[in-house]
Design a protein around this motif. Structure first.
Motif, mmCIF file in Angstrom:
data_model
loop_
_atom_site.group_PDB
_atom_site.id
_atom_site.type_symbol
_atom_site.label_atom_id
_atom_site.label_comp_id
_atom_site.label_asym_id
_atom_site.label_seq_id
_atom_site.Cartn_x
_atom_site.Cartn_y
_atom_site.Cartn_z
ATOM 1 N N SER A 1 -24.763 -20.649 -36.856
ATOM 2 C CA SER A 1 -23.472 -21.286 -37.130
ATOM 3 C C SER A 1 -22.410 -20.246 -37.473
ATOM 4 C CB SER A 1 -23.593 -22.277 -38.292
ATOM 5 O OG SER A 1 -24.333 -23.404 -37.924
ATOM 6 N N THR A 2 -21.181 -20.541 -37.045
ATOM 7 C CA THR A 2 -20.050 -19.687 -37.408
ATOM 8 C C THR A 2 -19.104 -20.397 -38.361
ATOM 9 O OG1 THR A 2 -18.886 -20.429 -35.413
ATOM 10 C CG2 THR A 2 -20.148 -18.382 -35.258
ATOM 11 N N ASP A 3 -19.441 -21.639 -38.732
ATOM 12 C CA ASP A 3 -18.635 -22.354 -39.730
ATOM 13 C C ASP A 3 -19.284 -22.186 -41.101
ATOM 14 O OD1 ASP A 3 -20.858 -23.972 -39.680
ATOM 15 O OD2 ASP A 3 -19.829 -25.764 -38.965
ATOM 16 N N GLU A 4 -19.059 -23.115 -42.000
ATOM 17 C CA GLU A 4 -19.577 -23.009 -43.363
ATOM 18 C C GLU A 4 -20.900 -23.747 -43.556
ATOM 19 O OE1 GLU A 4 -18.169 -21.106 -45.738
ATOM 20 O OE2 GLU A 4 -16.864 -20.453 -44.097
ATOM 21 N N SER A 5 -21.620 -24.001 -42.475
ATOM 22 C CA SER A 5 -22.845 -24.792 -42.568
ATOM 23 C C SER A 5 -23.850 -24.209 -43.552
ATOM 24 C CB SER A 5 -23.497 -24.916 -41.182
ATOM 25 O OG SER A 5 -22.726 -25.717 -40.325
#
Length: 316
Positions: free
Chosen positions: A37-41
């Protein structure tokens, strides 16, 4: 509690938060496996108390690989008997964990149990509605499950878990091996989970159908022989409607214009499906899907010829 949960995902954002929150307090252990993941997952999963596993990004991602990684984290925990697998774009329904745990406890030869999966926003797009209709499967003993299901850990260990090389269709393939080892697979009427497909474009639906065709071909190659005949009938239908009939109409038209009349089999089949209770749009897209599935079959064949490893076919 004798149940753990393994959630897999990548860049699911708010959907992942809803997923993990729906499991909080209902399982003994909550594991989140992240596929780059590149988000805040990852950070959000930590905040919600999940045990987080980040897959090595140098290796190809597959759902099967992620689920196996979650199982590895649970190895050696003698409290656990069952594991609930969940995709990060799903939200578990209240009461499902207890219902599934009770069913598996009362049926010691059943390895897998699933319930009613519903699309959260079926009216948002026709693609979402088609997915919701696809999941309306009658309850009872079945041949396979999808990615959202509770499984018996002893049974999973017996057959070696998921096949990490499969880009999709790993759950039905696992069920083939489980049933071959004498285990049962069941679907209950109970509400199990909401799913957020978030399909807003025709291209997403096409890719999803293409992936299905790929799994038909791969499934037949792996378990298409007797007695299982895994995916054989699905592959036959796909190739008849998506390849055989178009080729016959096209080549036949070179000999006689009357060959074009064979093309009427497509609308005739749509009428037949409509007569079985499907909507006109659902019947039409079910037939159109055969062309996307055929593309997936040919993709599998081409990769076998070139001896190239399979790559993910993603729709979002």
């Amino acid at each position: 509690m004798t149940v753990a949960a393994v959630v897999i995902g990548r860049n699911e954002g708010a959907r992942l938060i809803a997923c993990l929150t729906s499991l909080a307090g209902t399982v003994a252990r909550l594991v989140y496996v992240d596929s780059g993941s590149t988000d805040e997952s990852v950070a959000e999963a930590h905040k919600l108390g999940a045990e987080v596993v980040e897959l090595d990004t140098r290796l190809p991602f597959t759902a099967a690989r992620a689920r196996n990684a979650g199982l590895t984290v649970l190895d050696g925990d003698t409290r656990l008997r069952f594991v609930q697998f969940v995709d990060g774009d799903c939200e578990m329904r209240p009461g499902w964990i207890a219902t599934a745990e009770g069913f598996l406890s009362d049926h010691p030869k059943v390895a897998v149990v699933s319930g009613r999966l519903r699309e959260r926003y079926p009216q948002a797009t026709i693609w979402n509605r088609l997915a919701d209709e696809e999941w309306a499967v009658a309850p009872g003993e079945v041949k396979s499950c999808g990615g959202i299901a509770m499984m018996r850990l002893d049974a999973l260990n017996e057959v070696g878990g998921f096949n990490p090389d499969m880009i999709a269709g790993e759950e039905p393939e696992l069920c083939v091996r489980l049933r071959g080892a004498g285990w049962g697979v069941w679907r209950l009427e109970a509400e199990m989970s909401w799913h957020d497909a978030a399909m807003t474009r025709f291209s997403q639906w096409w890719q999803r159908c293409r992936r299905a065709g790929f799994t038909y071909a791969e499934g037949v190659a792996m378990h298409g022989g007797r007695p299982e005949r895994h995916n054989v009938e699905k592959l036959r239908r796909t190739l008849f409607w998506g390849l055989g009939l178009p080729a016959t109409v096209t080549l036949g038209a070179l000999i006689t214009p009357w060959a074009a009349m064979l093309g009427l089999l497509w609308p005739a089949q749509i009428l037949r499906l409509r007569g079985r209770g499907l909507r006109w749009s659902s019947a039409a897209f079910l037939m159109l899907a055969k062309f996307a599935e055929t593309q997936g079959v040919l993709t599998w064949v081409w990769r076998q010829i070139r001896r190239r490893p399979a790559q993910l076919i993603e729709y979002k």
